[in-house]
Write a protein that holds these residues in place. Structure first.
Motif, PDB file in Angstrom:
ATOM      1  N   GLY A  25       0.821  -1.208   0.000  1.00  6.32           N
ATOM      2  CA  GLY A  25       0.000   0.000   0.000  1.00  6.32           C
ATOM      3  C   GLY A  25       0.845   1.244   0.000  1.00  6.32           C
ATOM      4  N   MET A  26       1.926   1.210   0.787  1.00  8.00           N
ATOM      5  CA  MET A  26       2.785   2.391   0.865  1.00  8.00           C
ATOM      6  C   MET A  26       3.502   2.640  -0.453  1.00  8.00           C
ATOM      7  N   THR A  29       0.949   4.479  -2.581  1.00  6.68           N
ATOM      8  CA  THR A  29       0.767   5.903  -2.271  1.00  6.68           C
ATOM      9  C   THR A  29       2.019   6.694  -2.640  1.00  6.68           C
ATOM     10  N   PHE A  33       2.562  10.037  -4.717  1.00  7.69           N
ATOM     11  CA  PHE A  33       3.259  11.171  -4.103  1.00  7.69           C
ATOM     12  C   PHE A  33       4.276  11.771  -5.066  1.00  7.69           C
TER      13      PHE A  33
ATOM     14  N   GLY B  58       1.718  16.769   1.633  1.00  4.34           N
ATOM     15  CA  GLY B  58       2.010  15.360   1.357  1.00  4.34           C
ATOM     16  C   GLY B  58       0.738  14.581   1.104  1.00  4.34           C
ATOM     17  N   PHE B 342       8.438  11.812   7.764  1.00  2.42           N
ATOM     18  CA  PHE B 342       7.750  11.620   6.483  1.00  2.42           C
ATOM     19  C   PHE B 342       7.061  10.263   6.459  1.00  2.42           C
ATOM     20  N   VAL B 343       7.720   9.247   7.044  1.00  2.00           N
ATOM     21  CA  VAL B 343       7.094   7.919   7.102  1.00  2.00           C
ATOM     22  C   VAL B 343       5.795   7.990   7.904  1.00  2.00           C
ATOM     23  N   TRP B 346       3.296   9.530   5.619  1.00  2.00           N
ATOM     24  CA  TRP B 346       3.073   8.587   4.533  1.00  2.00           C
ATOM     25  C   TRP B 346       2.129   7.476   4.990  1.00  2.00           C
ATOM     26  N   VAL B 347       2.395   6.903   6.161  1.00  3.15           N
ATOM     27  CA  VAL B 347       1.563   5.808   6.666  1.00  3.15           C
ATOM     28  C   VAL B 347       0.152   6.297   6.930  1.00  3.15           C
ATOM     29  N   TRP B 349      -1.616   8.431   5.429  1.00  2.00           N
ATOM     30  CA  TRP B 349      -2.455   8.586   4.246  1.00  2.00           C
ATOM     31  C   TRP B 349      -2.503   7.329   3.417  1.00  2.00           C
ATOM     32  N   THR B 350      -1.990   6.202   3.990  1.00  2.00           N
ATOM     33  CA  THR B 350      -2.072   4.940   3.275  1.00  2.00           C
ATOM     34  C   THR B 350      -3.042   3.985   3.952  1.00  2.00           C
TER      35      THR B 350
END
Lengths: 186, 386
Positions: A25-26, A29, A33, B58, B342-343, B346-347, B349-350
């Protein structure tokens, strides 16, 4: 009697661990991005960028003038009559030495207008046209009642490519057409 | 250093009172820590405002949008505009709340994360409080953060905040254990509670039976290599600790309105917001320190610092070589921390949110046994290799 038990598939260890799917999933995304997801930049930066309006677009109704700079409207009040939300109000006045009248007051209440375009269709003088203007804002209700002057102002922005307001004066046009057809008299 | 005699002597010798006060201050042992507090204490809120912007831009990019891009270059000043808005909004205190606790909760949200950052080493000499109990002190302070959520939910005296507060308390206490146990394994490897020691331990290469292996081992010396399972558990528990997705049970906007801060408005709400992001910075900074080698970079930072020192001007009353070294070290540290932050974004929005029972099962029945097993394994490993 007839129901079927759907057996769920046994999950593998990797699936039960949950982490591989998270990473998948990452990755997805991240693709979006960095802009590889496909639709990056689809946003229109509104005040700077604007829509290319189609020719049939119906914006604020506006009044147009003829080639001599005279308003074409003869205050027949057909548009006022046909207007579904009763946004238009007209007070006619007569002009000295001319058969036709002109509007003393021509108001369109933009808070009521539904942009249906009936006024444009019904006008026998081709005096009212739907413009391309759609940014209507005001701080009071009064500000949003567009008066005659404002409507002519908006009408003046209409190019030949827009609603094609006929710039030729009505009587002159009539005379020309009759001349072409070889008709004499009036 | 006794300041008064020095001050008097200077005043007599060169006449300028201001210059001597200045000199006395610079030479005293208070100058450097005060400077650090000023710099770091202001960097964190700035970092938070940057983070809020990064989160919004982001998330926008991930969702194929643009996000706030109007205020300043790339919308960077959006957070300051928001801050201005928060300051001028009406500060509503509902009539049905417990006023003392209601006002206390947002303050508790912000202070512990900021205090916890005092124990983190940003560089060899860039550290506000170099205490021997480093990691314990850090955890002790940062776990106070749970009180803000609990008190905020309780003091609001209405149902959604209370539910959010209760959930948050249960969640943060549950995951605190897994977090602590996985950190314990790191401390076992490093053999010290002092965070500076933990960092240095990750930069000196592997030591087996008292013998240091070759320079190559420096590149494998980060605890994330030596403690992979511990690192994963710590990171997951860290997400839960900071109430970030996929563990944002306390807020869970689709279930609980806004959870514990439903009744808060204007600057009090902004403080909760600030606290949440500051807590994120704390967890990232701790993860960097414990698992990613802190301010070190495989020994390369020393090579760079030496090169700078050789070309630095003569030491005046500012030690330039030290300043450059400090900037270099904290630069490395913050780069790692920002990557981790950032991770976090990132996580968020996942992944979708966990259900509450899944959350509890993951915490107590998966992460806790896993971290305990890893602790035992580490103990055996350390026993054999030392």
């Amino acid at each position: 009697m007839a129901y079927v038990t759907v057996r769920r598939r046994e999950l593998t260890f990797a699936e039960r661990l949950y982490l591989p799917s998270i990473l998948k999933g990452m990755a997805h995304t991240l693709k979006h991005f960095v802009g590889a997801g496909g639709r990056a930049g689809v946003t229109m930066q509104y005040p700077e960028e604007k829509w290319q309006l189609p020719s049939f677009y119906r914006g604020v109704p506006s009044l147009v003038k003829d080639a001599d700079g005279r308003g074409k409207c003869v205050a027949c009040s057909l548009c006022e009559y046909v207007c579904p939300p009763r946004a238009i109000s007209i007070v006619p006045k007569s002009i000295e030495g001319v058969v036709e009248k002109a509007p003393e007051v021509f108001d369109i209440d933009m808070l009521r207008c539904i942009f249906c375009g009936y006024c444009e269709e019904v006008c026998p003088e081709e005096a009212i046209f739907m413009s391309k203007e759609y940014e209507i804002c005001g701080e009071t209700r009064e500000e949003l009642v567009f008066h005659k002057e404002r409507l002519y102002e908006i009408g003046a922005t209409l190019g030949a490519d827009a609603g094609v307001p006929d710039a030729e004066r009505k009587w002159a046009k009539l005379a020309r057409e009759q001349g072409e057809q070889g008709v004499t008299g009036g | 250093m006794n300041a008064l005699p020095v001050l008097l002597a200077e005043t007599v010798s060169d006449g300028g009172v201001w210059a001597s006060v200045n000199r006395t201050f610079v030479e005293s042992r208070w100058a450097y820590p005060l400077l650090l507090v000023l710099v770091v204490g202001n960097v964190v809120p700035l970092l938070v405002s940057f983070l809020v912007w990064a989160e919004r831009r982001g998330s926008a990019l991930i969702q194929d949008r643009l996000g706030p891009n109007r205020v300043g270059p790339f919308g960077l000043f959006q957070s300051f505009a928001d801050l201005g808005k928060f300051l001028f909004k009406e500060d509503v205190t509902p009539g049905h709340v417990n006023k003392v606790l209601y006002c206390l909760a947002p303050a508790i949200a912000v202070i512990p994360p900021l205090v916890a950052l005092a124990f983190v080493p940003y560089g060899r000499n860039v550290m506000m409080a170099d205490v021997d109990t480093g990691i314990l002190a850090c955890f002790a302070v940062s776990s106070l953060h749970v009180y803000s959520v609990t008190l905020g939910g309780w003091a609001s005296n209405s149902k959604f905040p209370l539910l959010g507060g209760v959930r948050a308390t249960a969640q943060m206490i549950s995951y605190e254990i897994a977090l602590g146990v996985s950190a314990l394994a790191v401390l076992m490897v490093a053999g010290s509670l002092r965070l500076q020691d933990v960092v240095l331990h990750q930069a000196d290469g592997w030591t087996v039976h008292g013998e240091t292996l070759g320079a190559w081992s420096r590149f494998l010396d980060w605890n994330v290599v030596k403690q992979p399972i511990g690192a994963i558990v710590f990171l997951i528990a860290g997400f839960a600790e900071t109430n970030r997705h996929p563990f944002d049970m306390p807020e869970a906007e689709s279930e609980l309105a806004a959870g514990y801060h439903t009744e808060y408005s204007s600057m009090k709400f902004a403080l909760f917001f600030l606290g949440e992001y500051a807590a994120m910075i704390v967890v990232s900074a701790l993860f960097t320190t414990l698992y990613l080698g802190g301010w070190t970079l495989f020994g390369l930072e020393d090579v760079l610092a030496d090169w700078v020192r050789s070309s630095a001007p003569e030491a005046g009353w500012i030690n330039w070589a030290q300043v450059v070294e400090g900037v270099l070290h904290s630069g490395i540290f913050f780069t790692k921390t920002l990557a981790l932050l950032f991770v976090f974004i990132w996580v968020r929005w996942t992944l979708p949110r966990f259900r509450y029972d899944q959350l509890m099962r993951l915490g107590w029945m998966r992460l806790l046994p896993l971290s305990l097993a890893w602790l035992a394994l580490t103990a055996v490993g350390v026993g054999i290799l030392r």
